[in-house]
Scaffold this motif. Structure first.
Motif, mmCIF file in Angstrom:
data_model
loop_
_atom_site.group_PDB
_atom_site.id
_atom_site.type_symbol
_atom_site.label_atom_id
_atom_site.label_comp_id
_atom_site.label_asym_id
_atom_site.label_seq_id
_atom_site.Cartn_x
_atom_site.Cartn_y
_atom_site.Cartn_z
ATOM 1 N N ALA A 96 0.844 -1.195 0.000
ATOM 2 C CA ALA A 96 0.000 0.000 0.000
ATOM 3 C C ALA A 96 0.879 1.245 0.000
ATOM 4 O O ALA A 96 1.930 1.278 0.646
ATOM 5 C CB ALA A 96 -0.908 -0.009 1.231
ATOM 6 N N GLY A 112 -3.741 3.058 -0.059
ATOM 7 C CA GLY A 112 -4.156 1.661 -0.120
ATOM 8 C C GLY A 112 -3.545 0.898 -1.269
ATOM 9 O O GLY A 112 -2.485 1.246 -1.792
ATOM 10 N N ILE A 124 -5.992 -10.051 2.915
ATOM 11 C CA ILE A 124 -6.676 -8.868 3.444
ATOM 12 C C ILE A 124 -8.097 -9.220 3.882
ATOM 13 O O ILE A 124 -8.534 -8.872 4.988
ATOM 14 C CB ILE A 124 -6.698 -7.746 2.391
ATOM 15 C CG1 ILE A 124 -5.274 -7.250 2.097
ATOM 16 C CG2 ILE A 124 -7.566 -6.578 2.863
ATOM 17 C CD1 ILE A 124 -5.159 -6.373 0.869
ATOM 18 N N TYR A 135 -10.155 -3.171 11.723
ATOM 19 C CA TYR A 135 -10.296 -2.428 10.461
ATOM 20 C C TYR A 135 -11.322 -1.312 10.603
ATOM 21 O O TYR A 135 -11.107 -0.183 10.148
ATOM 22 C CB TYR A 135 -10.704 -3.399 9.362
ATOM 23 C CG TYR A 135 -10.796 -2.810 7.975
ATOM 24 C CD1 TYR A 135 -9.699 -2.198 7.376
ATOM 25 C CD2 TYR A 135 -11.983 -2.884 7.250
ATOM 26 C CE1 TYR A 135 -9.769 -1.671 6.098
ATOM 27 C CE2 TYR A 135 -12.068 -2.369 5.960
ATOM 28 C CZ TYR A 135 -10.963 -1.759 5.391
ATOM 29 O OH TYR A 135 -11.050 -1.243 4.122
ATOM 30 N N PHE A 177 -8.663 -1.898 -2.233
ATOM 31 C CA PHE A 177 -8.802 -1.225 -0.945
ATOM 32 C C PHE A 177 -8.131 0.131 -1.056
ATOM 33 O O PHE A 177 -6.951 0.287 -0.745
ATOM 34 C CB PHE A 177 -8.209 -2.098 0.162
ATOM 35 C CG PHE A 177 -9.015 -3.345 0.434
ATOM 36 C CD1 PHE A 177 -9.944 -3.383 1.462
ATOM 37 C CD2 PHE A 177 -8.878 -4.458 -0.381
ATOM 38 C CE1 PHE A 177 -10.710 -4.522 1.690
ATOM 39 C CE2 PHE A 177 -9.636 -5.603 -0.163
ATOM 40 C CZ PHE A 177 -10.557 -5.631 0.875
ATOM 41 N N ASN A 208 -2.821 2.389 5.480
ATOM 42 C CA ASN A 208 -1.735 1.713 4.759
ATOM 43 C C ASN A 208 -0.971 0.753 5.666
ATOM 44 O O ASN A 208 -0.575 -0.341 5.248
ATOM 45 C CB ASN A 208 -0.771 2.744 4.172
ATOM 46 C CG ASN A 208 -1.283 3.368 2.890
ATOM 47 O OD1 ASN A 208 -2.338 2.996 2.382
ATOM 48 N ND2 ASN A 208 -0.555 4.329 2.363
ATOM 49 N N LEU A 211 -2.814 -2.519 6.012
ATOM 50 C CA LEU A 211 -2.674 -3.373 4.827
ATOM 51 C C LEU A 211 -1.262 -3.939 4.703
ATOM 52 O O LEU A 211 -1.071 -5.113 4.381
ATOM 53 C CB LEU A 211 -3.034 -2.584 3.565
ATOM 54 C CG LEU A 211 -4.493 -2.120 3.431
ATOM 55 C CD1 LEU A 211 -4.665 -1.325 2.147
ATOM 56 C CD2 LEU A 211 -5.447 -3.300 3.447
#
Length: 216
Positions: A96, A112, A124, A135, A177, A208, A211
Protein backbone atom coordinates in the motif's frame (compact mmCIF):
# COMPACT_ATOMS: atom_id res chain seq x y z
CA UNK A 1 5.35 23.38 -9.51
CA UNK A 2 3.08 25.21 -11.97
CA UNK A 3 0.01 22.97 -11.58
CA UNK A 4 -2.18 25.35 -13.56
CA UNK A 5 0.05 24.95 -16.61
CA UNK A 6 0.11 21.17 -16.18
CA UNK A 7 -3.69 20.94 -16.01
CA UNK A 8 -4.05 23.24 -19.00
CA UNK A 9 -1.63 21.08 -20.98
CA UNK A 10 -3.55 17.91 -20.06
CA UNK A 11 -6.84 19.54 -21.02
CA UNK A 12 -5.47 20.46 -24.44
CA UNK A 13 -3.93 17.01 -24.85
CA UNK A 14 -7.32 15.41 -24.21
CA UNK A 15 -8.70 17.34 -27.19
CA UNK A 16 -5.61 16.73 -29.36
CA UNK A 17 -4.47 13.24 -28.44
CA UNK A 18 -2.20 12.64 -31.41
CA UNK A 19 1.52 12.51 -32.03
CA UNK A 20 1.70 15.63 -34.20
CA UNK A 21 0.16 17.88 -31.53
CA UNK A 22 2.31 16.36 -28.82
CA UNK A 23 5.47 16.83 -30.85
CA UNK A 24 4.61 20.50 -31.36
CA UNK A 25 4.18 20.94 -27.60
CA UNK A 26 6.94 18.59 -26.42
CA UNK A 27 8.97 21.36 -24.80
CA UNK A 28 6.03 22.27 -22.59
CA UNK A 29 5.59 18.64 -21.59
CA UNK A 30 9.29 18.23 -20.79
CA UNK A 31 9.16 21.23 -18.44
CA UNK A 32 6.02 19.86 -16.76
CA UNK A 33 7.65 16.43 -16.42
CA UNK A 34 10.71 18.03 -14.82
CA UNK A 35 8.49 19.82 -12.31
CA UNK A 36 6.52 16.62 -11.58
CA UNK A 37 9.74 14.80 -10.76
CA UNK A 38 10.84 17.64 -8.47
CA UNK A 39 7.41 17.54 -6.82
CA UNK A 40 7.65 13.76 -6.37
CA UNK A 41 11.06 14.07 -4.71
CA UNK A 42 9.68 16.67 -2.30
CA UNK A 43 6.68 14.47 -1.47
CA UNK A 44 8.97 11.49 -0.84
CA UNK A 45 10.85 13.59 1.73
CA UNK A 46 7.58 14.74 3.32
CA UNK A 47 6.08 11.25 3.53
CA UNK A 48 9.34 9.87 4.88
CA UNK A 49 8.72 11.99 7.98
CA UNK A 50 5.81 9.72 8.97
CA UNK A 51 6.26 6.49 6.99
CA UNK A 52 9.22 4.29 6.04
CA UNK A 53 9.75 4.36 2.28
CA UNK A 54 13.28 3.06 1.88
CA UNK A 55 15.66 4.29 -0.85
CA UNK A 56 13.36 5.56 -3.61
CA UNK A 57 13.39 8.61 -5.88
CA UNK A 58 11.00 10.30 -8.31
CA UNK A 59 11.86 7.91 -11.15
CA UNK A 60 10.57 5.04 -9.01
CA UNK A 61 7.23 6.78 -8.42
CA UNK A 62 6.27 8.46 -11.71
CA UNK A 63 4.84 7.10 -14.95
CA UNK A 64 5.45 7.54 -18.65
CA UNK A 65 2.83 9.62 -20.45
CA UNK A 66 2.88 7.19 -23.38
CA UNK A 67 0.07 4.62 -23.33
CA UNK A 68 0.60 0.94 -24.09
CA UNK A 69 -1.90 0.54 -26.94
CA UNK A 70 -0.84 -2.91 -28.12
CA UNK A 71 -3.88 -4.68 -26.71
CA UNK A 72 -6.26 -1.74 -26.37
CA UNK A 73 -9.17 -0.78 -28.60
CA UNK A 74 -8.40 2.84 -27.73
CA UNK A 75 -5.39 3.79 -29.81
CA UNK A 76 -4.92 7.25 -28.26
CA UNK A 77 -1.15 7.43 -27.80
CA UNK A 78 -1.00 9.52 -24.62
CA UNK A 79 -2.41 9.48 -21.11
CA UNK A 80 -4.41 12.58 -20.22
CA UNK A 81 -3.51 12.51 -16.53
CA UNK A 82 -0.33 12.50 -14.46
CA UNK A 83 0.05 10.17 -11.50
CA UNK A 84 2.62 9.91 -8.73
CA UNK A 85 2.61 6.72 -6.63
CA UNK A 86 4.91 6.85 -3.61
CA UNK A 87 5.48 3.50 -1.96
CA UNK A 88 8.22 1.44 -0.37
CA UNK A 89 9.75 -0.39 -3.32
CA UNK A 90 8.37 2.07 -5.86
CA UNK A 91 5.32 2.08 -8.09
CA UNK A 92 5.59 -1.62 -8.99
CA UNK A 93 5.51 -2.73 -5.37
CA UNK A 94 2.54 -4.73 -4.09
CA UNK A 95 2.50 -2.70 -0.88
CA UNK A 96 0.00 0.00 0.00
CA UNK A 97 1.24 3.49 -0.84
CA UNK A 98 0.31 7.10 -1.50
CA UNK A 99 -1.08 8.31 -4.83
CA UNK A 100 -1.45 11.85 -6.20
CA UNK A 101 -3.48 12.32 -9.38
CA UNK A 102 -3.37 15.36 -11.65
CA UNK A 103 -6.24 15.57 -14.16
CA UNK A 104 -8.54 18.49 -15.03
CA UNK A 105 -11.70 18.10 -12.97
CA UNK A 106 -10.46 14.82 -11.44
CA UNK A 107 -7.59 15.76 -9.12
CA UNK A 108 -7.31 13.55 -6.05
CA UNK A 109 -5.10 11.91 -3.46
CA UNK A 110 -5.46 8.25 -2.51
CA UNK A 111 -3.82 5.38 -0.70
CA UNK A 112 -4.16 1.66 -0.12
CA UNK A 113 -3.79 -1.02 -2.79
CA UNK A 114 -5.50 -1.11 -6.17
CA UNK A 115 -6.22 -4.58 -7.61
CA UNK A 116 -3.98 -6.57 -5.22
CA UNK A 117 -2.80 -10.01 -6.25
CA UNK A 118 -5.20 -12.89 -5.63
CA UNK A 119 -3.06 -14.04 -2.72
CA UNK A 120 -2.84 -10.62 -1.07
CA UNK A 121 -6.55 -9.97 -1.63
CA UNK A 122 -7.37 -13.18 0.23
CA UNK A 123 -4.97 -12.26 3.06
CA UNK A 124 -6.68 -8.87 3.44
CA UNK A 125 -10.19 -10.28 3.35
CA UNK A 126 -9.36 -13.06 5.80
CA UNK A 127 -7.78 -10.63 8.27
CA UNK A 128 -10.82 -8.36 8.18
CA UNK A 129 -13.13 -11.36 8.53
CA UNK A 130 -11.25 -12.67 11.56
CA UNK A 131 -10.99 -9.28 13.31
CA UNK A 132 -13.32 -6.72 11.70
CA UNK A 133 -13.18 -4.28 14.59
CA UNK A 134 -9.50 -3.51 14.04
CA UNK A 135 -10.30 -2.43 10.46
CA UNK A 136 -13.48 -0.60 11.45
CA UNK A 137 -11.58 1.43 14.04
CA UNK A 138 -9.30 2.75 11.29
CA UNK A 139 -12.24 3.61 9.03
CA UNK A 140 -13.93 5.41 11.91
CA UNK A 141 -11.00 7.64 12.83
CA UNK A 142 -12.37 11.17 12.75
CA UNK A 143 -10.05 12.79 10.19
CA UNK A 144 -10.04 9.72 7.94
CA UNK A 145 -13.82 9.31 7.96
CA UNK A 146 -14.40 13.01 7.36
CA UNK A 147 -12.05 13.23 4.37
CA UNK A 148 -11.92 9.88 2.60
CA UNK A 149 -14.19 7.42 0.81
CA UNK A 150 -13.31 3.91 -0.32
CA UNK A 151 -13.23 3.37 -4.08
CA UNK A 152 -16.40 1.48 -4.94
CA UNK A 153 -14.80 -1.54 -6.57
CA UNK A 154 -16.78 -4.41 -5.05
CA UNK A 155 -18.28 -7.78 -5.78
CA UNK A 156 -22.08 -7.90 -5.87
CA UNK A 157 -22.14 -10.86 -3.50
CA UNK A 158 -19.93 -12.37 -0.81
CA UNK A 159 -16.50 -13.60 -1.98
CA UNK A 160 -16.19 -17.35 -2.35
CA UNK A 161 -15.61 -18.97 1.03
CA UNK A 162 -17.31 -16.24 3.08
CA UNK A 163 -20.85 -16.41 4.52
CA UNK A 164 -23.43 -14.01 3.12
CA UNK A 165 -24.80 -13.41 6.59
CA UNK A 166 -21.47 -12.19 8.00
CA UNK A 167 -22.26 -8.91 9.79
CA UNK A 168 -19.53 -6.97 7.98
CA UNK A 169 -19.66 -8.72 4.60
CA UNK A 170 -19.67 -5.34 2.83
CA UNK A 171 -16.13 -4.72 4.08
CA UNK A 172 -14.72 -7.80 2.35
CA UNK A 173 -16.62 -7.52 -0.93
CA UNK A 174 -14.03 -4.98 -2.08
CA UNK A 175 -11.65 -6.01 -4.85
CA UNK A 176 -9.45 -2.96 -4.25
CA UNK A 177 -8.80 -1.22 -0.94
CA UNK A 178 -8.34 2.41 -1.93
CA UNK A 179 -9.31 5.40 0.21
CA UNK A 180 -9.45 8.58 -1.87
CA UNK A 181 -10.34 12.24 -1.66
CA UNK A 182 -11.18 14.48 -4.63
CA UNK A 183 -9.89 18.02 -4.86
CA UNK A 184 -10.90 20.93 -7.04
CA UNK A 185 -8.45 22.16 -9.66
CA UNK A 186 -8.25 25.39 -7.65
CA UNK A 187 -7.15 23.46 -4.55
CA UNK A 188 -4.40 21.76 -6.54
CA UNK A 189 -3.23 25.10 -7.92
CA UNK A 190 -2.98 26.71 -4.48
CA UNK A 191 0.36 27.79 -3.04
CA UNK A 192 0.03 25.38 -0.10
CA UNK A 193 -0.47 22.30 -2.30
CA UNK A 194 2.48 20.31 -0.95
CA UNK A 195 1.54 20.96 2.68
CA UNK A 196 -2.14 20.22 2.01
CA UNK A 197 -1.41 16.94 0.23
CA UNK A 198 1.07 15.88 2.90
CA UNK A 199 -1.48 16.58 5.63
CA UNK A 200 -4.09 14.42 3.89
CA UNK A 201 -1.70 11.61 3.05
CA UNK A 202 -0.67 11.43 6.70
CA UNK A 203 -4.31 10.61 7.51
CA UNK A 204 -3.98 7.51 5.29
CA UNK A 205 -0.93 6.20 7.16
CA UNK A 206 -2.89 3.96 9.63
CA UNK A 207 -4.88 2.46 6.74
CA UNK A 208 -1.74 1.71 4.76
CA UNK A 209 -0.01 0.33 7.85
CA UNK A 210 -2.91 -2.07 8.40
CA UNK A 211 -2.67 -3.37 4.83
CA UNK A 212 1.12 -3.55 4.78
CA UNK A 213 1.24 -5.52 8.03
CA UNK A 214 -0.91 -8.10 6.22
CA UNK A 215 0.95 -8.06 2.90
CA UNK A 216 4.47 -8.07 4.35
Amino acid sequence: MDVSRALDFLSQLKCNNNRDWFAAHKDTYLQINKEINEFADKMILNISQFDELGPISAKDCTYRIYRDIRFSADKSPFKTHIGVYICKGGKNSELAGYYIHFEPGECMVAGGVWCPSKENLEYIRRTIFNDPQQYINILEQKDFKHNFHLMDDRLKTAPKGYPNDFEHIDLIRYKSFVPFKNFSDEDFCADDLEDNITRHLKMIKPYNAFLNDIIE
